[in-house]
Design an enzyme around this catalytic site. Structure first.
Site, short mmCIF file in Angstrom:
data_model
loop_
_atom_site.label_atom_id
_atom_site.label_comp_id
_atom_site.label_asym_id
_atom_site.label_seq_id
_atom_site.Cartn_x
_atom_site.Cartn_y
_atom_site.Cartn_z
N HIS A 234 0.99 -1.13 0.08
CA HIS A 234 -0.16 0.13 0.24
C HIS A 234 0.81 1.35 0.05
O HIS A 234 1.96 1.11 0.42
CB HIS A 234 -1.05 -0.08 0.88
CG HIS A 234 -0.34 0.01 2.59
ND1 HIS A 234 0.07 0.92 3.33
CD2 HIS A 234 0.04 -1.29 3.20
CE1 HIS A 234 0.69 0.60 4.44
NE2 HIS A 234 0.51 -0.60 4.36
N ARG B 220 -13.84 12.97 14.53
CA ARG B 220 -12.45 12.96 14.16
C ARG B 220 -11.85 14.00 14.69
O ARG B 220 -12.34 15.24 13.98
CB ARG B 220 -12.16 12.59 12.79
CG ARG B 220 -12.29 11.13 12.59
CD ARG B 220 -12.26 10.68 11.15
NE ARG B 220 -11.02 10.74 10.56
CZ ARG B 220 -10.67 10.54 9.48
NH1 ARG B 220 -11.39 10.03 8.45
NH2 ARG B 220 -9.33 10.55 9.09
#
Lengths: 608, 184
Positions: free
Chosen positions: A11, A453
């Protein structure tokens, strides 16, 4: 000497270019392909790096890949032997990709270099995965000698490593091997809490302060046998990542009061408590490792890299409670940084290249990506009839600061793009940290992401102590520290079932960047590395008395950080941002032509 | 515009018209290659191998595809997309077909044999009390190892039982202490 570093196929693929030991360019592939965490061979990043360095044909001396693919493949085969007859779907999924691409890396590199017009390269080299991480942490650091810890999911076999760095040499001393992995343990909880593995770990970390560590004992008792020296073994009976397509199994679910949370469903007390519990265990493990590293090497300085080193809460504790005087963390601590480490390893360790030790790190503020000139941006804006105003130096910073102070959300696009997961002022969305409503405005109207968040502050380095209890620089936003006590305000306990109320509670006089536990993930802004951003915050401080602004990456949920002015404009028009600063040009939303797209653009972005 | 920024953001050339032209050129190329291959294969089947019906069918399809590629490439967009999906399905099916026997004939028996011999390639057994899970890294990396796509395995190191909190062998640290002089 031109050395290219490459990381790919897991990734966050990336490429970098080192010229005579100097890091000239580095970029992640996702920024160009617009596919988040893109794992494909970094052909765009590679082409950019070659162009940035002006590398002529046949002038690449070495290309260094960030792991040993054959050993990794052997690990996959051994895992298959160990779990058979289970594991057939994983095996069938994995083997064709390996056969098709991952085992032919030198050929792929040769083809891509040729296609990019770079001709042939001298040598193709392979570092070990954790060696690359360690090199990215130590050789890029400002330290002459240091202990180095690398922690991530898995490389070839190693999942954690301890090294010693001396001058231009690095020696790996100890490792912990797969399947025992702190990164995979954290990812297992990420999965169980309904977030995506390899991208949702930040969310789990952000969720942790909302919970209580009521599962910590269960984790220690059943899942991890953590030793005093930070080494550990996992109890694999509770995990599914060896032979299955998921991270955890039914026994894991039984242990934690039910099945995994479904993605996008409501967050409950359980997920918050799980996040807090695994965060506590992770911090403890990292701290113990740090103490062991100190005993083992006798060094006063520590370097960190690997995906777990992006856990800024754990990093903050290592700095505050650990035995080291100084800490340096590679800003691209994840796999992308492996490209930089691979190249640095070849230059120093194999070629014997000297290090430059002038008190500065070698990452140039992580501003290693492409930049676009004001003239090019103006030509593009003119060609499209977009309305803008051009301001001179000084005037532009004052204007941006005035807008931020007036409560506007400003997209800031300037200079070279950042390398690594953080936007550090060149591809950032900026707002007023003093505004109590800014966190929810940014989350829901700009980023379109979960309301819990937190956002990070950018603070003038020289005035950081006024706002935060931090006595070390944090230029890469990789440390958390408490907001200064005198800035706290009275809070009342909210019942948990109202997470929005908890988020919206004003906890300090910079509420937009104060997390529920009074902490903040800090970026100290230095005039030497980002003068314009520094001037904007200075102007803002002059207007308001507050040397801190809120800084979040210039993208929406599921999208990579913007790379080009057109990416920035598109993001600006898709969201409720008020102003866009493109180099020296200021664009107001209200003055732009209507923005039309077929269908809902959000459907094209995968959930992260 | 600098070479690097043009490499990244070639907006002057990246217009909708240019993108359409490039897509058409891609379709034409793919269509022509596929069409010619089908024509040749069909002719060989028909005239050389005597498979008249299949051969003629292939020739007809090949001729249609070639004509479409030459004069109306956009007509090929949808069929080629479906063909690609079909190819992916065939690929996935073949992977299962080829790898399942390998799994059953090699991996399952060897896995059982390893288990019978109480050998675990992953070392999953719990660690005895008082020992460390750190594995000493005895081999060092050099230019020769960097040229290889694999690392030398040190099985012995993995089997070593060292007490918890044991420090790395002094000679490992000495290796780097001796080598790493001050830098420029």
């Amino acid at each position: 000497m031109n050395i290219l570093g490459i990381s790919a196929y897991y990734h966050d693929s990336a490429a970098c270019l080192l010229q005579d030991g100097r890091l000239v360019a580095a970029a992640q592939e996702e920024r160009f392909t617009r596919r988040k965490h893109d794992a494909a061979f970094p052909r765009h990043a590679l082409r950019y790096c070659l162009a940035e360095g002006g590398v002529s044909r046949d002038a690449v001396d070495a290309v260094v890949f960030y792991d040993k693919p054959v050993t990794k493949f052997v690990r996959i085969l051994k895992t298959a032997f160990a779990v058979a007859p289970r594991g057939l779907p994983t095996f069938v999924q994995a083997v064709p990709t390996w056969m098709r691409r991952k085992l032919w890396i030198p050929a792929e590199i040769a083809t891509e270099l040729d296609r990019a017009g770079a001709g042939r390269c001298g040598r193709v080299l392979f570092t070990e995965h954790h060696e690359a991480h360690a090199a990215s942490a130590f050789f890029a650091s400002p330290f002459e000698n240091a202990a180095i810890l690398t922690l991530d999911g898995v490389g070839e076999w190693a999942t954690s490593s301890l090294s010693a760095g001396r001058g231009n040499r690095l020696r790996l001393l100890e490792e912990i091997h797969f399947p025992h992995s702190l990164g995979l343990l954290y990812s297992a909880f990420t999965y169980f809490c309904g977030f995506r593995v390899n991208s949702g770990e930040y969310k789990l970390m952000g969720l942790a302060p909302y919970g209580e560590p009521r599962y910590e004992h269960t984790i220690r008792e059943h899942l991890i046998d953590l030793r005093e020296d930070g080494s550990f073994r996992l109890n694999l009976d509770y995990f599914d990542y060896l032979g299955g397509l998921r991270m955890t199994n039914a026994r894991f679910a039984d242990l934690f009061d039910g099945p995994p949370r479904t993605a996008e469903s409501a967050l409950t007390r359980r997920e918050c408590d799980l996040a807090r519990s695994i965060q506590a265990v992770t911090e403890d493990a990292v701290l113990r490792m740090a103490r062991h590293a100190h005993r083992a090497t006798g060094d006063r300085r520590l370097c960190l890299a690997g995906g777990v080193a992006l856990n800024c809460v754990a990093n903050g504790r290592v700095l505050r409670e650990g035995p080291f005087d100084e800490l340096w963390i590679q800003p691209a601590a994840g796999d992308a940084g492996g490209a930089v480490g691979a190249a640095l390893h070849a230059w120093h360790q194999l070629e014997g290249g000297d290090r430059v030790l002038d008190g500065q790190d070698r990452m140039a503020g992580a501003y290693l990506g492409p930049a676009f000139s004001d003239a090019d941006i103006a030509a593009w804006l003119d060609a499209r009839d977009y309305s803008y105003t051009t301001l001179g130096a000084g005037e532009l910073e004052r204007d941006a600061a005035r807008r931020i102070a007036a409560g506007e959300v400003v997209g800031l696009f300037q200079g070279r793009m950042e390398f690594g997961p953080r936007a550090l002022g060149n591809r950032s969305i900026v707002g007023d940290a003093r505004s109590p409503r800014m966190q929810s405005v940014l989350n829901l109207k700009i980023k379109y992401r979960e309301s819990f968040r937190p956002f990070a502050p950018s603070v003038l380095a020289e005035r950081a102590h006024e706002c935060f209890d931090l006595d070390a620089p944090s230029p890469y936003m990789l440390l958390t520290a408490p907001v200064a006590r005198e800035r706290w305000t009275e809070t009342k306990d909210e019942p948990f079932d109202d997470i929005i109320a908890t988020v919206n509670q004003v906890r300090s006089d910079i509420p937009a960047v104060t997390h529920v536990d009074q902490s903040a993930r800090i970026q100290t802004v230095h005039a030497e590395t980002n003068p314009r951003y520094h001037r904007i915050i200075s102007e803002f401080a002059e207007l308001t008395g507050c040397p801190t602004v809120i800084n979040t990456s210039f993208n929406v949920r599921g999208e990579p950080i913007v790379c080009t002015p057109s990416d920035a404009y598109r993001c600006f028009m898709r969201t409720e941002m008020d102003t866009l600063v493109l180099g020296n040009h200021v664009l107001e939303k209200s003055a732009q032509p209507a923005w039309n797209e077929d269908g809902d653009w959000r459907d094209d972005l995968p959930l992260d | 515009m600098s070479t690097a920024s043009r490499q990244v953001w070639n907006w002057r050339d990246d217009t909708p018209t240019r993108r359409r032209e490039a897509a058409v050129a891609r379709l034409r190329r793919t269509g022509l290659v596929g069409g010619v291959v089908a024509l040749v294969a069909g002719t060989v089947l028909n005239l050389v191998l005597g498979h008249v019906i299949v051969g003629r069918l292939l020739v007809t399809l090949g001729a249609l595809q070639t004509m479409a590629a030459l004069w109306r490439p956009h007509l090929l967009a949808s069929p080629l997309r479906w063909l690609q999906r079909f190819g992916q399905l065939v690929g996935a099916g073949l992977a299962w077909l080829l790898l399942t026997p390998l799994w059953l004939l090699v991996f399952v028996p060897v896995g059982w044999w390893l288990r019978l011999r109480r050998r675990d390639p992953l070392h999953r057994a719990p660690l005895a009390a008082g020992l460390t899970a750190w594995i000493p890294r005895r081999r060092s990396s050099d230019a020769a190892s960097a040229a290889r796509q694999f690392q030398d395995e040190d099985r012995e190191a993995r089997e070593l039982e060292r007490p918890e909190c044991a420090l790395p062998a002094p000679e490992l640290l000495a290796e780097v202490d001796d080598a790493g002089g001050p830098s420029a």
